[in-house]
Design a protein around this motif. Structure first.
Motif, short mmCIF file in Angstrom:
data_model
loop_
_atom_site.label_atom_id
_atom_site.label_comp_id
_atom_site.label_asym_id
_atom_site.label_seq_id
_atom_site.Cartn_x
_atom_site.Cartn_y
_atom_site.Cartn_z
N ILE A 44 60.95 11.04 61.77
CA ILE A 44 60.38 12.26 62.46
C ILE A 44 61.28 12.61 63.65
CG2 ILE A 44 58.31 12.94 63.49
CD1 ILE A 44 58.02 12.74 60.71
N LEU A 45 61.50 13.66 63.70
CA LEU A 45 62.46 14.08 64.83
C LEU A 45 61.49 13.88 66.21
CD1 LEU A 45 64.05 17.23 63.47
CD2 LEU A 45 65.03 15.10 63.62
N TYR A 58 61.35 15.38 79.76
CA TYR A 58 60.05 15.73 78.66
C TYR A 58 60.67 15.09 77.18
CZ TYR A 58 57.55 18.97 75.49
OH TYR A 58 56.75 19.35 74.60
N THR A 59 59.64 14.47 76.82
CA THR A 59 59.83 13.87 75.46
C THR A 59 58.67 14.35 74.48
OG1 THR A 59 61.36 11.94 76.21
CG2 THR A 59 60.01 11.75 74.07
N VAL A 60 58.82 14.67 73.26
CA VAL A 60 57.96 14.94 72.48
C VAL A 60 58.30 14.81 70.99
CG1 VAL A 60 58.65 17.23 71.99
CG2 VAL A 60 56.36 16.78 71.49
N ASN A 61 57.29 14.13 70.15
CA ASN A 61 57.38 14.08 68.89
C ASN A 61 57.12 15.44 68.13
OD1 ASN A 61 56.79 13.51 66.02
ND2 ASN A 61 56.26 10.99 66.46
N THR A 62 58.12 15.75 67.48
CA THR A 62 58.02 17.23 67.07
C THR A 62 57.11 17.50 65.71
OG1 THR A 62 59.94 17.17 65.80
CG2 THR A 62 60.26 17.74 67.97
N GLY A 63 56.92 16.24 64.85
CA GLY A 63 56.44 16.23 63.77
C GLY A 63 57.30 16.62 62.59
N ALA A 64 58.46 17.26 63.03
CA ALA A 64 59.48 17.67 61.85
C ALA A 64 60.18 16.71 61.13
CB ALA A 64 60.32 18.69 62.40
N ASN A 77 68.74 28.98 79.41
CA ASN A 77 68.55 27.90 80.02
C ASN A 77 67.15 27.39 79.98
OD1 ASN A 77 71.15 27.67 80.84
ND2 ASN A 77 70.80 29.33 82.34
N SER A 78 66.14 27.94 79.64
CA SER A 78 64.78 27.56 79.65
C SER A 78 63.94 27.40 78.40
CB SER A 78 63.91 28.59 80.82
OG SER A 78 64.60 28.41 81.81
N GLU A 79 64.56 28.10 77.19
CA GLU A 79 63.98 28.02 76.28
C GLU A 79 64.88 27.40 74.83
OE1 GLU A 79 61.37 31.89 76.13
OE2 GLU A 79 63.44 32.15 75.60
N LEU A 80 64.21 26.41 74.20
CA LEU A 80 65.13 25.51 73.23
C LEU A 80 64.24 25.73 72.03
CD1 LEU A 80 67.33 23.44 73.00
CD2 LEU A 80 65.41 21.68 73.04
N LEU A 81 65.21 26.25 71.11
CA LEU A 81 64.53 26.61 69.64
C LEU A 81 64.83 25.50 68.46
CD1 LEU A 81 63.16 28.60 67.37
CD2 LEU A 81 65.52 29.64 67.20
N LEU A 82 63.73 24.92 67.96
CA LEU A 82 63.72 24.10 66.96
C LEU A 82 63.43 24.69 65.46
CD1 LEU A 82 64.47 21.05 65.68
CD2 LEU A 82 61.99 20.60 66.27
N ARG A 83 64.39 24.79 64.76
CA ARG A 83 64.18 25.34 63.21
C ARG A 83 63.73 24.18 62.21
NH1 ARG A 83 65.29 30.94 62.85
NH2 ARG A 83 66.90 31.67 64.47
N SER A 84 62.88 24.05 61.51
CA SER A 84 62.63 22.98 60.64
C SER A 84 62.14 23.64 59.28
CB SER A 84 61.63 21.89 61.20
OG SER A 84 61.28 21.15 60.09
N SER A 85 62.39 23.32 58.11
CA SER A 85 62.14 23.76 56.86
C SER A 85 60.82 23.28 56.43
CB SER A 85 63.17 23.44 55.75
OG SER A 85 63.23 22.19 55.32
#
Length: 205
Positions: A44-45, A58-64, A77-85
């Motif tokens: 898990i990422l 900040y740390t989080v279990n993404t569930g992906a 600088n303030s937004e981070l995009l995670l894409r997961s299938s």
């Protein structure tokens, strides 16, 4: 011979899992004042955001799942995009108070907080767009019911942030080349207003 082949397969699988669990992806923000770190924990990422000095913010279990296709990028600088299938896209946002939260980029809340646009594909292969308009319901925070569904033939290759509010009575859908504008009529029903072509016109020769 069969035993040797099975042993070799086991070793390869074990090595692959070890690399996946021990590997780490790091990407700096545009201003290089923050860094996103993604590692695999039991497949898990796990995302961590660090400041320029390496301190964890900040740390989080993404569930992906690390075993599915995924990518990560800074939008600014303030937004981070995670894409997961397997879990879909999520944006991690730096809040005004310095904390971090996450939002669904496929759902856009109106400025007055009373409606939400939810964008999705009605045909995944052809990438044609459907919209659900959700309306605030009761006093419960973030409680919404489906007010209207709109199926279109609009082709949108990337759903992330394709819908943008313009006030509370208009929103646009960005397709890459065009902007499709929707407006609320006198009965409160959302209808497409006009099509604006954003392609640059070629000069006449």
């Amino acid at each position: 011979m069969k035993f040797r082949i099975l042993t070799l397969i086991f070793v390869l699988l074990a090595s692959t899992k070890l690399i996946g669990c021990s590997g780490e992806t790091r990407i700096a923000s545009p201003d290089e004042n923050r860094e996103a770190s993604v590692r695999s924990d039991s497949g898990i990422l796990v995302l961590s955001i660090l400041d320029a000095g390496g301190e964890n913010l900040y740390t989080v279990n993404t569930g992906a799942s690390d075993f599915q296709r995924w990518s990560i990028e800074w939008l600014n600088n303030s937004e981070l995009l995670l894409r997961s299938s397997d879990t879909g896209p999520v944006i991690f946002v730096n809040q005004p108070d310095g904390s971090w939260g996450k939002v669904n980029p496929l759902k856009k809340l109106s400025p007055d907080g009373l409606e939400v646009i939810y964008a999705y594909w009605n045909n995944y292969k052809e990438k044609t767009l459907s919209l659900s308009i959700l309306q605030a319901h009761g006093d419960a925070k973030a409680a919404f019911i489906v007010k209207q569904k709109i199926e279109t033939q609009i082709v949108v290759l990337d759903l992330v942030n394709c819908a943008q509010w313009q006030g509370n009575n208009n929103f646009i859908i960005k397709t890459g080349n065009d902007e499709r504008i929707f407006t609320k009529d006198q009965d409160g029903i959302w209808v497409e207003k006009m099509v604006q072509n954003l392609r640059k016109k070629k000069p006449l020769v």
